[in-house]
Design a protein around this motif. Structure first.
Motif, mmCIF file in Angstrom:
data_model
loop_
_atom_site.group_PDB
_atom_site.id
_atom_site.type_symbol
_atom_site.label_atom_id
_atom_site.label_comp_id
_atom_site.label_asym_id
_atom_site.label_seq_id
_atom_site.Cartn_x
_atom_site.Cartn_y
_atom_site.Cartn_z
ATOM 1 N N GLN A 5 12.011 9.311 68.542
ATOM 2 C CA GLN A 5 10.884 8.414 68.346
ATOM 3 C C GLN A 5 9.742 9.177 67.688
ATOM 4 N N SER A 6 8.858 8.429 67.063
ATOM 5 C CA SER A 6 7.748 9.075 66.368
ATOM 6 C C SER A 6 6.458 8.312 66.624
ATOM 7 N N ILE A 7 5.359 9.019 66.438
ATOM 8 C CA ILE A 7 4.038 8.401 66.503
ATOM 9 C C ILE A 7 3.245 8.896 65.304
ATOM 10 N N THR A 22 2.599 12.386 61.246
ATOM 11 C CA THR A 22 3.669 11.782 62.043
ATOM 12 C C THR A 22 4.331 12.853 62.886
ATOM 13 N N GLN A 23 4.388 12.609 64.197
ATOM 14 C CA GLN A 23 4.998 13.561 65.120
ATOM 15 C C GLN A 23 6.250 12.953 65.741
ATOM 16 N N TYR A 24 7.297 13.737 65.794
ATOM 17 C CA TYR A 24 8.553 13.323 66.405
ATOM 18 C C TYR A 24 8.715 14.052 67.732
ATOM 19 N N GLU A 169 7.952 20.792 67.754
ATOM 20 C CA GLU A 169 8.838 19.677 67.454
ATOM 21 C C GLU A 169 8.537 19.198 66.042
ATOM 22 N N GLY A 170 9.223 18.165 65.576
ATOM 23 C CA GLY A 170 9.078 17.740 64.197
ATOM 24 C C GLY A 170 7.746 17.091 63.890
ATOM 25 N N THR A 181 6.210 19.521 55.958
ATOM 26 C CA THR A 181 6.936 19.279 57.201
ATOM 27 C C THR A 181 6.806 20.498 58.101
ATOM 28 N N VAL A 182 6.801 20.232 59.404
ATOM 29 C CA VAL A 182 6.681 21.291 60.408
ATOM 30 C C VAL A 182 7.842 21.136 61.384
#
Length: 318
Positions: A5-7, A22-24, A169-170, A181-182
């Motif tokens: 899931q992402s926010i 956007t964080q996963y 995390e992503g 991207t991280v």
């Protein structure tokens, strides 16, 4: 099962564009806010449109005397100077007085006279930019620095590096279409990024799997422009004559291997053949270049990772 899931947090009005983080996995809003804070910090240092920015102070003191600056401002000015030297002037931060004549992207944009353009061009001089002893000095009165071609890319690179230290995390940072991207996506799959079609609004030209990279930056003549007598003028000034013009340039690389010595704006200013020469010097950078006549040129490193969505594009290898 891993959490995929992402926010997404959207921050508006930063550097004249949007910032989307956007964080996963498990979100950490404080980390997203730190990314936003860093972009705002760079804007407060670099914007020539903010009266109290360090760059505005340097510009007001052109021909008067050196201005003491923060380590951050000094670092960005040095990076701009290095890019000018690498690109042989295709990118030049002392273009401020010339870009101010047009002010493309601002409410007071206009089409200047040939006389005004010639006068402003005389004040574009990288040799008259002095950076030393934690100060910056424009030696000629009337000169002006414009860091619009490097500030956002610098902020994206550095904020992603900062996020890596805090978030494991992503994460995807989208700064007006330039993306970092991280970490990795939660399901282990590579990040898939879209490249804007330079001639079709709200349409993707291609998608690319970032299997080996974490930075993708795109510049295009469609981003900001002004129309005069049925002719469109881009906010990026072409500096090389007798070249094959580019309408879009996408650069792809990995942060921990390189700080790119040139950006997309310099690519558009220079044209196809010059960019080919730069890519030979910096093989760590992959590229997708679009010419005015509908051809796409790509480096060999991305050929197995890119998928073009427009079947009318003529594809060639760099």
């Amino acid at each position: 099962m891993k959490n995929n899931q992402s926010i997404t947090t959207i921050y508006g009005g930063i550097m004249g564009t949007f910032l989307k983080v956007t964080q996963y996995g498990k979100p950490h809003k404080k980390v997203a806010d730190k990314v936003s804070d860093y972009f705002q910090k760079i804007e407060h240092v670099c914007s020539r449109f903010l009266e109290n920015s360090e760059i505005s102070c340097i510009n007001r003191n052109a021909g008067v005397g050196p201005v003491s600056v923060s380590p951050l401002c000094e670092e960005i000015c040095l990076e701009a100077w290095k890019e000018t030297k690498f690109t042989e002037g295709a990118f030049n931060p002392t273009i401020g007085v010339l870009s101010s004549l047009w002010n493309i992207g601002q409410d007071n944009a206009g089409f200047p006279s040939e006389e005004a353009i010639k006068a402003a061009t005389k004040l574009v001089d990288i040799e008259a930019l002095e950076i030393k002893n934690h100060s910056v000095f424009l030696k000629k009165k009337g000169m002006s620095i414009d860091l619009g071609g490097i500030a956002k890319e610098f902020a994206l690179f550095q904020s992603a590096c900062l996020a890596e230290e805090k978030y494991h995390e992503g994460m995807l940072i989208d700064a007006g279409g330039d993306i970092a991207t991280v970490g990795n996506k939660s399901d282990g799959s590579p990040w898939c990024i879209g490249i804007q079609h330079p001639r079709k609004r709200n349409t993707l030209l291609a998608t690319i799997m970032l299997d080996n990279w974490d930075m993708i930056q795109t510049s295009g003549d469609y981003r900001r422009f002004i129309k005069h007598k049925d002719t469109f003028y881009s906010h990026i000034f072409h500096t090389v004559k007798d070249e094959i013009p580019l309408i879009s340039a996408t650069l792809i690389f990995k942060r921990n291997k390189i700080i790119a010595p040139f950006g997309g704006a310099a690519c558009l200013a220079s044209g196809l053949n010059k960019v080919k020469q730069w890519l030979v010097k910096v093989p760590e950078i992959e590229a997708v270049l679009m010419t005015y006549d509908g051809r796409a040129f790509i480096t060999k490193g991305v050929q197995n990772y890119i998928h073009f969505l427009d079947d009318t594009i003529e594809l060639q290898m760099l």
